[in-house]
Write a protein that holds these residues in place. Structure first.
Motif, mmCIF file in Angstrom:
data_model
loop_
_atom_site.group_PDB
_atom_site.id
_atom_site.type_symbol
_atom_site.label_atom_id
_atom_site.label_comp_id
_atom_site.label_asym_id
_atom_site.label_seq_id
_atom_site.Cartn_x
_atom_site.Cartn_y
_atom_site.Cartn_z
ATOM 1 N N ASP A 36 18.103 16.759 6.358
ATOM 2 C CA ASP A 36 17.849 17.700 5.256
ATOM 3 C C ASP A 36 16.790 18.837 5.783
ATOM 4 O O ASP A 36 16.896 19.021 6.990
ATOM 5 C CB ASP A 36 16.893 16.758 4.291
ATOM 6 N N ARG A 40 14.387 15.929 8.317
ATOM 7 C CA ARG A 40 14.487 14.557 8.508
ATOM 8 C C ARG A 40 15.824 13.946 8.381
ATOM 9 O O ARG A 40 16.606 14.352 7.647
ATOM 10 C CB ARG A 40 13.658 13.941 7.101
ATOM 11 N N GLY A 42 18.788 11.050 8.080
ATOM 12 C CA GLY A 42 18.839 10.119 7.133
ATOM 13 C C GLY A 42 20.368 9.683 6.823
ATOM 14 O O GLY A 42 21.128 10.114 7.808
ATOM 15 N N ASP A 62 16.564 8.110 2.751
ATOM 16 C CA ASP A 62 16.090 7.404 3.897
ATOM 17 C C ASP A 62 16.486 6.119 4.548
ATOM 18 O O ASP A 62 16.821 5.584 3.419
ATOM 19 C CB ASP A 62 14.567 7.397 3.448
ATOM 20 N N THR A 65 14.402 3.031 3.306
ATOM 21 C CA THR A 65 13.835 2.617 2.013
ATOM 22 C C THR A 65 15.132 3.038 1.099
ATOM 23 O O THR A 65 15.004 2.839 -0.301
ATOM 24 C CB THR A 65 12.675 3.554 1.418
ATOM 25 N N TYR A 66 15.866 3.936 1.400
ATOM 26 C CA TYR A 66 17.007 4.531 0.654
ATOM 27 C C TYR A 66 16.597 5.552 -0.578
ATOM 28 O O TYR A 66 17.229 6.136 -1.398
ATOM 29 C CB TYR A 66 17.788 3.372 -0.147
ATOM 30 N N ARG A 67 15.200 5.996 -0.395
ATOM 31 C CA ARG A 67 14.918 7.049 -1.047
ATOM 32 C C ARG A 67 15.571 8.358 -1.031
ATOM 33 O O ARG A 67 15.820 8.753 0.396
ATOM 34 C CB ARG A 67 13.278 7.374 -0.995
ATOM 35 N N LEU A 69 16.292 11.991 -0.267
ATOM 36 C CA LEU A 69 15.585 12.857 0.846
ATOM 37 C C LEU A 69 15.948 14.485 0.416
ATOM 38 O O LEU A 69 15.294 15.446 0.427
ATOM 39 C CB LEU A 69 15.815 12.715 2.181
#
Length: 111
Positions: A36, A40, A42, A62, A65-67, A69
């Motif tokens: 990103d 980061r 992912g 992520d 956590t699968y959040r 990004l």
């Protein structure tokens, strides 16, 4: 797929289950190491045949956590918009990053 960028609030396990289910949709692909705008790495989620065929648009999650990004768009071929020279060249990259988000009590309030 667009729901990934519309960040909301849900229990973490439910959110992870939602994102894991994306891999079961025909044409959805997952790539590791997609970066990103904040640098980061992912999981890059993208769908074949979705939207403009001159680009590949990743929604970046992520890996733990699968959040959500952010996003990354890569031009997979030159894109022309009625010009003789390409507006975007093959290999061009555009990125975003979600750095923070909060839930507020009313519109306009900042966290």
């Amino acid at each position: 797929m667009l729901c990934l960028s519309r960040y909301g609030s849900m229990p973490p396990r439910l959110e992870a289950t939602l994102f894991q289910a994306l891999a079961l949709i025909p044409g959805v692909r997952i790539e590791q190491g997609v970066v990103d705008a904040a640098g980061r790495a992912g999981l890059g989620v993208w769908k074949e045949g979705l939207g403009d065929r001159s680009t590949r648009r990743y929604f970046i999650l992520d890996p733990g956590t699968y959040r959500y990004l952010g996003e990354q768009t890569i031009w997979v071929r030159d894109e022309f918009l009625g010009e003789s020279e390409p507006v975007f060249h093959k290999g061009a990259v555009w990125r975003t990053a979600l750095l923070s988000s909060v839930i507020v009590d009313r519109p306009g309030q900042r966290g």
